[in-house]
Scaffold this motif. Structure first.
Motif: not given
Length: 196
Positions: A136-142
């Protein structure tokens, strides 16, 4: 080795990438060349179609965001060490309320526009050693991953703009495909009279 980046208008950018296997010829060399090319163009992500290879491979190095004061301390810390290779990636889910961020693309130089994307994704992929991961990735990396993932699906960030925005940048995009743009890295322009 730094490779030329394919410019907007080249059909390879519209192809859905093919999955690859562990025996893909010279994969390590290709990945190394892609990192060299990305760094040479001062990018944070690069997908294989952007160097003219229609396969499901992209890489991300978010470290330039470690000093971005618009990000939370947690996001900056994640970016500081985020460098990954993604092979045969599949987005399993996208969640949350869409948020806007100004995006650009090495294949579309000097065009930056606000793009809405969901903040959280679940991604299944293989790393450069062909070990499978589901993360699961979130924020700017996602967001960076979503942008590069779009490339292996034949989608460009400009496809996500409103009809009005698309009309406003149509001339710029036509000029890019003809090589009529200032760019500080090697590119291959599909409609240029003379290759640079």
């Amino acid at each position: 080795m730094v490779l030329p980046i394919v410019a907007f208008g080249d059909p390879v950018l519209r192809k859905k990438g093919k999955e690859i296997h562990k025996e893909y010829p010279k994969l390590d060399e290709l990945i190394e060349n892609m990192f060299d090319t990305m760094y040479g163009a001062r990018g944070i992500g690069l997908a294989a179609p952007q160097i003219g290879v229609p396969i499901r491979l992209f890489l991300v190095d978010a470290t330039p965001f470690e000093d971005d004061e618009d990000l939370t301390e947690e996001e900056r810390a994640l970016c500081a060490s985020f460098k990954k290779v993604f092979i045969n990636a599949k987005i399993l889910s996208e969640e949350g309320d869409e948020w806007v961020f100004n995006e650009g693309c090495l294949s579309i130089p000097n065009v930056n526009e606000d793009v809405f994307r969901k903040p959280k994704i679940t991604l299944q992929y293989m790393d450069e050693n062909f070990e499978e991961h589901t993360e699961v990735f979130d924020g700017i990396v996602a967001r960076i991953i979503q942008h590069e993932y779009d490339h292996i699906e034949g989608i460009l960030f400009t496809d996500k703009l409103s009809p009005l925005k698309k009309r406003l940048i149509k001339g710029k995009l036509a000029n890019i495909s003809k090589g009529k743009t200032d760019v500080a890295y090697r590119m291959r322009f599909p409609q240029a009279k003379k290759k640079r």
